[in-house]
Write an enzyme that holds these catalytic residues in place. Sequence first.
Site, PDB file in Angstrom:
ATOM      1  CB  SER A 249      -0.905  -0.024   1.231  1.00 20.17           C
ATOM      2  OG  SER A 249      -1.138   1.276   1.687  1.00 20.17           O
ATOM      3  CE  LYS A 250       3.261   6.968  -2.938  1.00 24.28           C
ATOM      4  NZ  LYS A 250       4.691   7.029  -2.908  1.00 24.28           N
ATOM      5  NE  ARG A 251      -4.638   4.957   1.654  1.00 27.02           N
ATOM      6  CZ  ARG A 251      -5.816   4.350   1.645  1.00 27.02           C
ATOM      7  NH1 ARG A 251      -6.470   4.172   2.757  1.00 27.02           N
ATOM      8  NH2 ARG A 251      -6.346   3.928   0.529  1.00 27.02           N
TER       9      ARG A 251
END
Length: 476
Positions: A249-251
Amino acid sequence: MSQLRTRFAPSPTGYLHIGGLRTALYSYLYAKKNNGKFILRIEDTDQGRYVEGAVEIIYRTLHETGLLYDEGPDVGGDYGPYIQSQRANEYMYYAKKLVESGHAYYCFCSEERLESLPAVNGARRYDKHCLHLSKEEVDRRIKSGEKFVIRQNMPTEGSTTYHDAVYGDITIENSELEDQILIKSDGMPTYNFANVIDDHLMGINCVMRGIEYLSSTPKYNLLYDAFGWERPMYIHMPPIMKDAQHKLSKRNGDASYEDLVKKGFLKDAIINYIALLGWSPKDDSEKMSFDELLAKFDIAGINKSPSIFDPVKLAWLNSLYIKEMTPEAFAEYAAPWLENCYLKDFDKTLVCKLIQSRIETFGEIEDKLRFLVEFPPFDSSLYDNQKQKTNADTAREILPLVKEKFAQVEVWDNQHLYDALIALATEQGVKNGKVLWPARIALTGLAATPGGASEIAELLGKKETLRRLDECLSRL
Ligand code: GLU
């Protein structure tokens, strides 16, 4: 079936994450393999998540990677607009139709009331409180300016089944489905509503997306059924994981496509690697050009189980793509990274020749070449090599002779320098390594270098080579 139409429907949240790019890739490949059309739709109804410039990143990435869409906001098409925020009227129109047919209803419940509903298994479930309001009351409350949402009226009995091309038959008990919001109080549709309306109106007959939508799809199918529309074919894709427990996840700081390019991965390698995240060809090949992917892609090869994003494998694939670049293409691509290395005194062609087969990503260049401009004192234990039987003492003996030999070399290139070192070993009656190892250490101060002693000497030039040998000898 009429012409196959797939779509990629990203939300403009600021980057194109790896899972999104995979959806785009598979949707593109599947459409193109079947003479179908690949459509881009921007899903920006959640204005809170909108990020300036994000749409441009999506266009740019898809163009750069060759995932050219036949229809989309910037290329047009017969089913536009292709940006959801420009379609707001459509959603309201269709929501009202559902209200008329009893498949949806207006809801005026306040936040407080919703929050006071009992939670079942940790989740609050709407209790259909507004379903039975009379038409008159609804009209009156709307007229008086009261805020409302429109909810889907889920059946309370029976079950809903559909077939997914990867995961097989999926059945959900209707009693588990909440009366989800279709139109929010700001008049905008939810994703859950807009995706169905748009997919239908855009003629999408094959929906490919991440597995996180597998269990919501029955709700979408009930909408298709309520309108009397034909359901599309569904292909859900397995999750991409960072490790056994965590989703990529980029988050959480995991790389997006843009990050990978910045780190020095080639787009062809990234696309090749992403193709393998959840799919494998029948012949188990790994390195595949875009055309090969197109030839081999087959939905039967999509796996059910999660795939782990393995940076080591990506780097390995990238190195194969780097090796196969022409020297000119390599030099051109490497130029911005070489800029950072302060190499103005060095022959760039030689530098490129030295590193092309020795890097896995362009991002390694700076580190790999630092020794050309920095030559700090190093520990003389670096001369120790059991296999070559070398150490600081043998270096002390051999390095003056290396210097002497090099001083006599007239044509300063790798071949002549290599021949000179081998001749020295022969004259001394020692194995080549006894000369080559200490010479390389003395010229670089590093145990691992991109290239052998003669290649590095060629690059350093005669003056600097002799200077480094002197400096090392004075330290020994
Ligand atoms: N906008 C959704 C997302 O970015 C798309 C999901 C879908 O493909 O329907 O996750």
